[in-house]
Design an enzyme around this catalytic site. Sequence first.
Site, PDB file in Angstrom:
ATOM      1  N   LYS A 190     -60.969  38.694 -49.309  1.00 14.48           N
ATOM      2  CA  LYS A 190     -61.757  39.862 -48.977  1.00 14.48           C
ATOM      3  C   LYS A 190     -61.576  39.875 -47.335  1.00 14.48           C
ATOM      4  O   LYS A 190     -62.321  39.110 -46.941  1.00 14.48           O
ATOM      5  CB  LYS A 190     -62.925  39.695 -49.421  1.00 14.48           C
ATOM      6  CG  LYS A 190     -63.663  41.228 -48.905  1.00 14.48           C
ATOM      7  CD  LYS A 190     -65.447  41.199 -49.005  1.00 14.48           C
ATOM      8  CE  LYS A 190     -65.774  41.462 -47.692  1.00 14.48           C
ATOM      9  NZ  LYS A 190     -65.336  42.392 -46.722  1.00 14.48           N
ATOM     10  N   GLU A 264     -67.468  28.152 -42.175  1.00 14.85           N
ATOM     11  CA  GLU A 264     -67.350  27.942 -40.832  1.00 14.85           C
ATOM     12  C   GLU A 264     -68.030  29.187 -40.216  1.00 14.85           C
ATOM     13  O   GLU A 264     -67.901  30.540 -40.324  1.00 14.85           O
ATOM     14  CB  GLU A 264     -65.854  28.179 -40.548  1.00 14.85           C
ATOM     15  CG  GLU A 264     -65.085  26.993 -41.329  1.00 14.85           C
ATOM     16  CD  GLU A 264     -65.503  25.603 -40.725  1.00 14.85           C
ATOM     17  OE1 GLU A 264     -66.013  25.445 -39.668  1.00 14.85           O
ATOM     18  OE2 GLU A 264     -65.197  24.590 -41.652  1.00 14.85           O
ATOM     19  N   CYS A 298     -65.313  32.052 -32.090  1.00 17.40           N
ATOM     20  CA  CYS A 298     -66.419  31.198 -32.331  1.00 17.40           C
ATOM     21  C   CYS A 298     -66.855  30.024 -31.565  1.00 17.40           C
ATOM     22  O   CYS A 298     -67.749  29.464 -31.436  1.00 17.40           O
ATOM     23  CB  CYS A 298     -66.370  30.795 -33.793  1.00 17.40           C
ATOM     24  SG  CYS A 298     -64.915  30.045 -34.130  1.00 17.40           S
ATOM     25  N   GLU A 398     -76.504  33.097 -30.665  1.00 17.24           N
ATOM     26  CA  GLU A 398     -74.802  33.290 -30.352  1.00 17.24           C
ATOM     27  C   GLU A 398     -75.093  34.973 -30.258  1.00 17.24           C
ATOM     28  O   GLU A 398     -75.627  35.793 -30.827  1.00 17.24           O
ATOM     29  CB  GLU A 398     -74.192  33.295 -31.840  1.00 17.24           C
ATOM     30  CG  GLU A 398     -72.597  33.682 -31.475  1.00 17.24           C
ATOM     31  CD  GLU A 398     -71.940  33.348 -32.957  1.00 17.24           C
ATOM     32  OE1 GLU A 398     -72.317  34.017 -33.843  1.00 17.24           O
ATOM     33  OE2 GLU A 398     -71.094  32.603 -33.071  1.00 17.24           O
TER      34      GLU A 398
HETATM   35  P1  NAP Z   1     -70.083  38.439 -40.830  1.00 24.37           P
HETATM   36  O1  NAP Z   1     -70.726  39.685 -40.632  1.00 24.37           O
HETATM   37  O2  NAP Z   1     -70.850  37.326 -41.135  1.00 24.37           O
HETATM   38  O3  NAP Z   1     -68.908  38.828 -41.803  1.00 24.37           O
HETATM   39  C1  NAP Z   1     -67.571  37.968 -42.145  1.00 24.37           C
HETATM   40  C2  NAP Z   1     -67.100  38.287 -43.270  1.00 24.37           C
HETATM   41  O4  NAP Z   1     -67.941  38.073 -44.471  1.00 24.37           O
HETATM   42  C3  NAP Z   1     -66.714  39.686 -43.243  1.00 24.37           C
HETATM   43  O5  NAP Z   1     -65.754  39.792 -44.384  1.00 24.37           O
HETATM   44  C4  NAP Z   1     -68.014  40.331 -44.237  1.00 24.37           C
HETATM   45  O6  NAP Z   1     -67.795  41.599 -44.868  1.00 24.37           O
HETATM   46  C5  NAP Z   1     -68.368  39.002 -45.214  1.00 24.37           C
HETATM   47  N1  NAP Z   1     -69.674  39.056 -45.627  1.00 24.37           N
HETATM   48  C6  NAP Z   1     -70.756  39.378 -44.898  1.00 24.37           C
HETATM   49  N2  NAP Z   1     -71.789  39.068 -45.633  1.00 24.37           N
HETATM   50  C7  NAP Z   1     -71.314  38.760 -46.990  1.00 24.37           C
HETATM   51  C8  NAP Z   1     -71.963  38.396 -48.204  1.00 24.37           C
HETATM   52  N3  NAP Z   1     -73.257  38.117 -48.347  1.00 24.37           N
HETATM   53  N4  NAP Z   1     -71.164  38.022 -49.150  1.00 24.37           N
HETATM   54  C9  NAP Z   1     -69.774  38.202 -49.093  1.00 24.37           C
HETATM   55  N5  NAP Z   1     -69.195  38.534 -48.228  1.00 24.37           N
HETATM   56  C10 NAP Z   1     -69.936  38.788 -46.843  1.00 24.37           C
HETATM   57  O7  NAP Z   1     -69.262  37.989 -39.486  1.00 24.37           O
HETATM   58  P2  NAP Z   1     -68.175  38.884 -38.409  1.00 24.37           P
HETATM   59  O8  NAP Z   1     -69.276  39.762 -37.519  1.00 24.37           O
HETATM   60  O9  NAP Z   1     -67.232  39.317 -39.031  1.00 24.37           O
HETATM   61  O10 NAP Z   1     -67.503  37.713 -37.394  1.00 24.37           O
HETATM   62  C11 NAP Z   1     -68.352  36.963 -36.425  1.00 24.37           C
HETATM   63  C12 NAP Z   1     -68.930  35.840 -36.865  1.00 24.37           C
HETATM   64  O11 NAP Z   1     -68.022  34.868 -37.273  1.00 24.37           O
HETATM   65  C13 NAP Z   1     -69.475  34.813 -35.760  1.00 24.37           C
HETATM   66  O12 NAP Z   1     -70.941  34.348 -36.018  1.00 24.37           O
HETATM   67  C14 NAP Z   1     -68.635  33.922 -35.085  1.00 24.37           C
HETATM   68  O13 NAP Z   1     -69.221  32.672 -34.577  1.00 24.37           O
HETATM   69  C15 NAP Z   1     -68.222  33.624 -36.651  1.00 24.37           C
HETATM   70  N6  NAP Z   1     -66.970  32.876 -36.662  1.00 24.37           N
HETATM   71  C16 NAP Z   1     -66.851  31.563 -36.919  1.00 24.37           C
HETATM   72  C17 NAP Z   1     -65.628  30.839 -36.976  1.00 24.37           C
HETATM   73  C18 NAP Z   1     -65.452  29.361 -37.278  1.00 24.37           C
HETATM   74  O14 NAP Z   1     -64.361  28.801 -37.684  1.00 24.37           O
HETATM   75  N7  NAP Z   1     -66.609  28.668 -37.159  1.00 24.37           N
HETATM   76  C19 NAP Z   1     -64.458  31.586 -36.471  1.00 24.37           C
HETATM   77  C20 NAP Z   1     -64.659  32.686 -36.277  1.00 24.37           C
HETATM   78  C21 NAP Z   1     -65.786  33.513 -36.382  1.00 24.37           C
HETATM   79  P3  NAP Z   1     -67.871  43.010 -44.404  1.00 24.37           P
HETATM   80  O15 NAP Z   1     -67.008  43.146 -43.147  1.00 24.37           O
HETATM   81  O16 NAP Z   1     -67.663  44.048 -45.446  1.00 24.37           O
HETATM   82  O17 NAP Z   1     -69.461  43.003 -43.877  1.00 24.37           O
END
Ligand code: NAP
Length: 497
Positions: A190, A264, A298, A398
Amino acid sequence: MAEMMATRAAAIAADKIEAFRNYIDGEWVDGGSGEWLDNVNPADTSDIVGRFPASTAEDAERAVRAAAAAFAAWRKTPVTARAKILNQAAGYLEANAERFAAELTREQGKALNLAKDEILRSAQTLRFYAVEGQSFTGEIFPQDDANMTVYTEREPLGVVSIITPWNFPVSIPARKIAPALITGNTVVFKPSSDAPLSGYRLTEAFVQAGIPKGVLNFISGRAGDVGAAITTPPVVRAISFTGSTAAGEQIHRSVGITTRTQMELGGKNPLIVMDDADLDQAVDLAVKGGLSLTGQACTGTSRVLVMREVKAAFTDKLIARVKALKIGSGMAAGTDITPLATARQLETVLRYIEIGKREARLLYGGEHLRGPGYDSGYYVSPAIFSDVTQEMRIAREEIFGPVLALIEVTSYEDAIRKANDSEYGLSAAIATRNPKLMHAFARDIESGTVKINRTTTGNLINAPFGGLKRSSTSTFRESGRAGLEFYTQIKTIYRGV
Ligand code: NAP
């Protein structure tokens, strides 16, 4: 329902916006809701890059069932045949790199050269795992019985759900899907609802390469609609998730002990600038680490802990560099700062800039840009805050945008204490010429990635990657050979004659 879907399809055809589909059980299929999610270009919000199914829980359940049904045959498929599919998918990405890079820039906003790097890096990741996966074995153990052999075998887990964010919409899925498939797992993937096209192209690459039906399933849709269906069923044996700490922790809590998780998550990455640092280099680390990708990495630098003795000189050089950055569309050559990727991200960054203005001193930028070239996109000028202290929200939370918080420190010990005073531990850097401090920093810093005279951003395909504290589950690393471990379980075998 059928009538509603037909009407929607006609509307999409009329305004010439391409509609994409899910890929479930070897077929490209519409979502069951008949609703679509617009994939919006953040540099020009009147440009809809494509429409993706707002899938239902039933669609997601079907994808999980398809992956479960395909597992028995895929795990028995020779590893060389699996590797061939990875290599062919890599070839497809390479052959279409220019086109897919332009799409990536259109859906996510990043500069075109970075988008192309990301496509090619994803292909390289597939090729890396095609090789590494073929020599990923168990061990043989010395013991006393001459008529017995004791050894371990690694076997795949089963159905794996892969959930990814919008900031690296193809390289993050690639570094999860490739090790999952080469080790014999089947996948439900997904992508982010905000940038699903690049993940769709990655899926297309595997389809072109001849992946058997059910082995890789692609499902777009809102987390609230499909998230539980692809994470909570016990048949899902592992979840590899990259995204926010809040969402990752929620998923981690919601699954049973038989479902392995690799989370992650977020970061609040520090760069320490010591008084012996090459200040030009240190400024370069702050600008490239904190502001490239518009701060949406990130591992991006968000705190700069700078020694009092060099703070004024460092700050002057930093502001001069930031002033010279070119802000604009990722399609224009030479752009340094591109738009924020989503309306939600724009709103979050502007909110934190307002918080920062109340808490600290805004030295430069932080404006929501208006005027020709900016009106139709999510543009913000980089914000540099000074006089930031530990308790402030801009020092702790963050932001995920082009915002740097300058924090004064008085010694190495003070810098380490402040750098470690964070719930996150993803990446950290130091700028110094002192070998003793380099050594001490690698030991003292609470961070999964440690950089010395290098940006907090950037990691190799062939080296382990992951965070400490609330940045990661800290169990299994991604990337490199370590990335294969998550997708396999070990059996210990005692074979006598
Ligand atoms: P996000 O809102 O947490 O969403 C990430 C993914 O998870 C999306 O596909 C989202 O779907 C899905 N999702 C959210 N809640 C879910 C749930 N309860 N069950 C299943 N799927 C769920 O994060 P984002 O805004 O896309 O990305 C930014 C974040 O990613 C930042 O916090 C950044 O630090 C982190 N990040 C971490 C790394 C690492 O390697 N540590 C790398 C890159 C980014 P939807 O899009 O449909 O909401």
